[in-house]
Write an enzyme that holds these catalytic residues in place. Structure first.
Site, PDB file in Angstrom:
ATOM      1  N   CYS A   1       0.887  -1.164   0.000  1.00 41.00           N
ATOM      2  CA  CYS A   1       0.000   0.000   0.000  1.00 41.00           C
ATOM      3  C   CYS A   1       0.924   1.212   0.000  1.00 41.00           C
ATOM      4  O   CYS A   1       2.094   1.096   0.341  1.00 41.00           O
ATOM      5  CB  CYS A   1      -0.882   0.011   1.243  1.00 41.00           C
ATOM      6  SG  CYS A   1      -2.199   1.253   1.171  1.00 41.00           S
TER       7      CYS A   1
ATOM      8  N   CYS B   1      -3.988   6.267   0.353  1.00 36.56           N
ATOM      9  CA  CYS B   1      -3.524   4.979  -0.173  1.00 36.56           C
ATOM     10  C   CYS B   1      -3.336   5.008  -1.684  1.00 36.56           C
ATOM     11  O   CYS B   1      -3.492   3.980  -2.349  1.00 36.56           O
ATOM     12  CB  CYS B   1      -4.501   3.869   0.213  1.00 36.56           C
ATOM     13  SG  CYS B   1      -4.670   3.655   1.993  1.00 36.56           S
TER      14      CYS B   1
ATOM     15  N   LYS C   1     -12.132  -4.729   3.083  1.00 39.60           N
ATOM     16  CA  LYS C   1     -11.536  -3.839   4.074  1.00 39.60           C
ATOM     17  C   LYS C   1     -12.457  -2.646   4.245  1.00 39.60           C
ATOM     18  O   LYS C   1     -12.732  -1.913   3.289  1.00 39.60           O
ATOM     19  CB  LYS C   1     -10.161  -3.395   3.592  1.00 39.60           C
ATOM     20  CG  LYS C   1      -9.483  -2.416   4.537  1.00 39.60           C
ATOM     21  CD  LYS C   1      -8.065  -2.122   4.109  1.00 39.60           C
ATOM     22  CE  LYS C   1      -7.426  -1.088   5.025  1.00 39.60           C
ATOM     23  NZ  LYS C   1      -6.071  -0.752   4.616  1.00 39.60           N
TER      24      LYS C   1
ATOM     25  N   ARG D   1      -2.474   4.015  12.689  1.00 35.46           N
ATOM     26  CA  ARG D   1      -2.025   5.182  11.916  1.00 35.46           C
ATOM     27  C   ARG D   1      -0.936   5.942  12.657  1.00 35.46           C
ATOM     28  O   ARG D   1      -0.127   6.620  12.033  1.00 35.46           O
ATOM     29  CB  ARG D   1      -3.226   6.052  11.551  1.00 35.46           C
ATOM     30  CG  ARG D   1      -4.092   5.313  10.538  1.00 35.46           C
ATOM     31  CD  ARG D   1      -5.305   6.057  10.083  1.00 35.46           C
ATOM     32  NE  ARG D   1      -6.115   5.193   9.223  1.00 35.46           N
ATOM     33  CZ  ARG D   1      -7.329   5.477   8.810  1.00 35.46           C
ATOM     34  NH1 ARG D   1      -7.896   6.621   9.156  1.00 35.46           N
ATOM     35  NH2 ARG D   1      -7.987   4.638   8.035  1.00 35.46           N
TER      36      ARG D   1
ATOM     37  N   ARG E   1     -10.799   7.771   4.215  1.00 36.47           N
ATOM     38  CA  ARG E   1     -10.578   6.729   3.212  1.00 36.47           C
ATOM     39  C   ARG E   1     -11.905   6.153   2.680  1.00 36.47           C
ATOM     40  O   ARG E   1     -11.917   5.104   2.045  1.00 36.47           O
ATOM     41  CB  ARG E   1      -9.758   5.590   3.807  1.00 36.47           C
ATOM     42  CG  ARG E   1      -8.413   5.990   4.412  1.00 36.47           C
ATOM     43  CD  ARG E   1      -7.416   4.860   4.275  1.00 36.47           C
ATOM     44  NE  ARG E   1      -6.295   4.922   5.206  1.00 36.47           N
ATOM     45  CZ  ARG E   1      -5.295   5.791   5.129  1.00 36.47           C
ATOM     46  NH1 ARG E   1      -5.314   6.737   4.204  1.00 36.47           N
ATOM     47  NH2 ARG E   1      -4.302   5.727   5.999  1.00 36.47           N
TER      48      ARG E   1
ATOM     49  N   LYS F   1     -11.250  -7.347   7.183  1.00 37.93           N
ATOM     50  CA  LYS F   1     -10.613  -6.418   8.112  1.00 37.93           C
ATOM     51  C   LYS F   1     -11.513  -5.222   8.361  1.00 37.93           C
ATOM     52  O   LYS F   1     -12.040  -4.671   7.393  1.00 37.93           O
ATOM     53  CB  LYS F   1      -9.314  -5.962   7.462  1.00 37.93           C
ATOM     54  CG  LYS F   1      -8.556  -4.925   8.235  1.00 37.93           C
ATOM     55  CD  LYS F   1      -7.388  -4.469   7.412  1.00 37.93           C
ATOM     56  CE  LYS F   1      -6.770  -3.296   8.137  1.00 37.93           C
ATOM     57  NZ  LYS F   1      -5.701  -2.711   7.402  1.00 37.93           N
TER      58      LYS F   1
ATOM     59  N   SER G   1      -5.595  -2.753  15.078  1.00 38.73           N
ATOM     60  CA  SER G   1      -4.991  -2.005  16.183  1.00 38.73           C
ATOM     61  C   SER G   1      -5.998  -1.495  17.208  1.00 38.73           C
ATOM     62  O   SER G   1      -5.744  -1.543  18.411  1.00 38.73           O
ATOM     63  CB  SER G   1      -4.188  -0.834  15.612  1.00 38.73           C
ATOM     64  OG  SER G   1      -5.014   0.008  14.829  1.00 38.73           O
TER      65      SER G   1
ATOM     66  N   TYR H   1      -1.930  -8.371  16.933  1.00 36.99           N
ATOM     67  CA  TYR H   1      -0.854  -7.862  17.783  1.00 36.99           C
ATOM     68  C   TYR H   1      -0.751  -8.661  19.077  1.00 36.99           C
ATOM     69  O   TYR H   1       0.198  -8.495  19.837  1.00 36.99           O
ATOM     70  CB  TYR H   1      -1.084  -6.367  18.074  1.00 36.99           C
ATOM     71  CG  TYR H   1      -1.230  -5.577  16.785  1.00 36.99           C
ATOM     72  CD1 TYR H   1      -0.105  -5.215  16.047  1.00 36.99           C
ATOM     73  CD2 TYR H   1      -2.491  -5.263  16.267  1.00 36.99           C
ATOM     74  CE1 TYR H   1      -0.231  -4.546  14.840  1.00 36.99           C
ATOM     75  CE2 TYR H   1      -2.632  -4.590  15.063  1.00 36.99           C
ATOM     76  CZ  TYR H   1      -1.497  -4.233  14.348  1.00 36.99           C
ATOM     77  OH  TYR H   1      -1.627  -3.593  13.154  1.00 36.99           O
TER      78      TYR H   1
HETATM   79  C1  PBG Z   1      -3.047   0.474   5.030  1.00 41.90           C
HETATM   80  C2  PBG Z   1      -3.322  -0.341   6.239  1.00 41.90           C
HETATM   81  C3  PBG Z   1      -4.012   0.043   7.396  1.00 41.90           C
HETATM   82  C4  PBG Z   1      -3.986  -1.051   8.269  1.00 41.90           C
HETATM   83  C5  PBG Z   1      -3.291  -2.066   7.630  1.00 41.90           C
HETATM   84  N1  PBG Z   1      -2.911  -1.625   6.361  1.00 41.90           N
HETATM   85  C6  PBG Z   1      -4.547   1.361   7.792  1.00 41.90           C
HETATM   86  C7  PBG Z   1      -5.591   2.037   7.031  1.00 41.90           C
HETATM   87  O1  PBG Z   1      -6.189   1.509   6.095  1.00 41.90           O
HETATM   88  O2  PBG Z   1      -5.807   3.178   7.381  1.00 41.90           O
HETATM   89  C8  PBG Z   1      -4.607  -1.067   9.631  1.00 41.90           C
HETATM   90  C9  PBG Z   1      -4.155  -2.136  10.550  1.00 41.90           C
HETATM   91  C10 PBG Z   1      -4.533  -1.912  11.971  1.00 41.90           C
HETATM   92  O3  PBG Z   1      -5.308  -1.013  12.327  1.00 41.90           O
HETATM   93  O4  PBG Z   1      -4.040  -2.685  12.792  1.00 41.90           O
HETATM   94  N2  PBG Z   1      -1.728   0.340   4.594  1.00 41.90           N
END
Ligand code: PBG
Length: 328
Positions: free
Chosen positions: A120, A130, A201, A211, A223, A254, A280, A319
């Site tokens: 990404c 992105c 996603k 982030r 996004r 996700k 996260s 995590y």
């Molecule tokens: C984008 C990406 C994101 C996450 C993984 N890949 C962030 C987003 O889309 O803003 C989030 C993973 C997480 O929150 O643990 N490269």
């Protein structure tokens, strides 16, 4: 007459009986631990919103990989934070960037560990989106240019594969990116490198702590123009079917916990391996509640990972992986 006749409790009487009839389990081999590799720091930097998780430098990667392997963890997924960002995310395909360097270090230190790389550009763009930006039709606002972004993603995927990545995982949500990446990989002789598509996603509030960890919060807007609307479930089947047609070997949903219904729908509709990203914000909630003495962290974590497996995930990006693997 003895009543009741049917007594499900008979099989719950002892731990051994319960273990015998348990339908779902979580083992370390099902877990994928994310690593944040930064070029912008000299020593590990703890992430305030994700207790226990740090950004690391390439120097720490080998030791980290050995730890993951020794715990029996299935894989790692790598995110890179470059020293320099620009509006086109060119650092995303720098062969000397943090991710290619980390892949090589892992393959030297613990070749058995499966290495996935997140593809990404948000960690590499100065604006944090992105993709490549352009003016929106009929307005002065900016939007992500789908097809211009595909080229960058394809280049990044090839760089990761060249460095030795086992699995390429695009997380950008551009239309057609799985096909573009497949074509680019095949064109460079990487026909055997599989694609794990972040097919489904959502535009989620639960990515907040990430982030900070990946230094990729969008500088303006959000996004929602490329990630999925949280109200939509049927659309997940469309996204997943397109990705499979384009050559995705595995799918991902996700975040995980707010979308277990979607995970189950995908599981019932497709036979490819499916992963779920326990993101996260989900991690931060557990940590915060545990720190406040509100829940038992170990039990809560195992229960929620089990719920993700029960909903149909073959593997889980989380995590919690190291903490859980130590207990199993
Ligand atoms: C984008 C990406 C994101 C996450 C993984 N890949 C962030 C987003 O889309 O803003 C989030 C993973 C997480 O929150 O643990 N490269």
């Amino acid at each position: 007459m003895a009543f009741p006749v049917h007594r499900p409790r008979r099989l719950r009487r002892t731990p051994a009986l319960r273990a015998l009839v348990r339908e779902t389990s979580v083992s370390p081999g099902d877990l994928v631990f994310p690593l944040f590799i930064s070029e912008a720091i000299d020593s590990p930097r703890p992430i305030g919103t994700m207790p226990g998780i740090s950004q690391i430098t390439v120097r720490e990667v080998a030791a980290e990989a050995r730890t993951l392997r020794d715990l029996g963890i299935g894989a790692t997924i790598l995110f890179g934070i470059p020293k320099q960002k620009d509006d086109r995310g060119t650092a995303a395909y720098d062969p000397n960037g943090p991710v290619p360097h980390a892949v090589k270090a892992i393959k030297d230190a613990a070749p058995e560990l499966v290495v996935m790389t997140d593809v990404c550009v948000d960690e590499y763009t100065s604006h944090g989106h992105c993709g490549i930006l352009r003016k929106m039709r009929g307005s002065d606002e900016l939007e992500v240019d789908n097809d211009a972004t595909l080229e960058v993603l394809a280049k990044a995927a090839v760089v990761h594969a060249k460095a030795g990545a086992d699995i390429i995982a695009p997380s950008d949500m551009m239309d057609g990116r799985v096909g573009a990446i497949r074509t680019a990989l095949d064109g460079k002789g990487f026909e055997d490198v599989p694609i794990l598509s972040y097919a489904v996603k959502y535009a989620s509030a639960f990515y907040g702590p990430f982030r900070e960890a990946a230094e990729c919060a969008p500088k303006f807007g959000d996004r929602a123009g490329y990630q999925m609307d949280p109200g939509n479930a049927r659309e997940a089947l469309t996204e997943a079917s397109l990705d499979i047609e384009e050559g995705a070997d595995m799918l991902m949903v996700k975040p995980a916990l707010p979308y277990l219904d979607v995970l189950r729908m995908l599981r019932d509709a497709f036979d490819v391996p499916i992963g779920a990203y326990n993101v996260s914000g989900e991690y931060a909630m557990i940590k915060a509640a545990a720190a406040a003495g509100m829940i038992d962290e170990q039990r809560a974590t195992r229960e929620l990972l089990l719920s993700i497996r029960r909903a149909g995930a073959d593997f889980i990006l989380t995590y919690h992986a190291k903490d859980v693997a130590k207990l199993l």
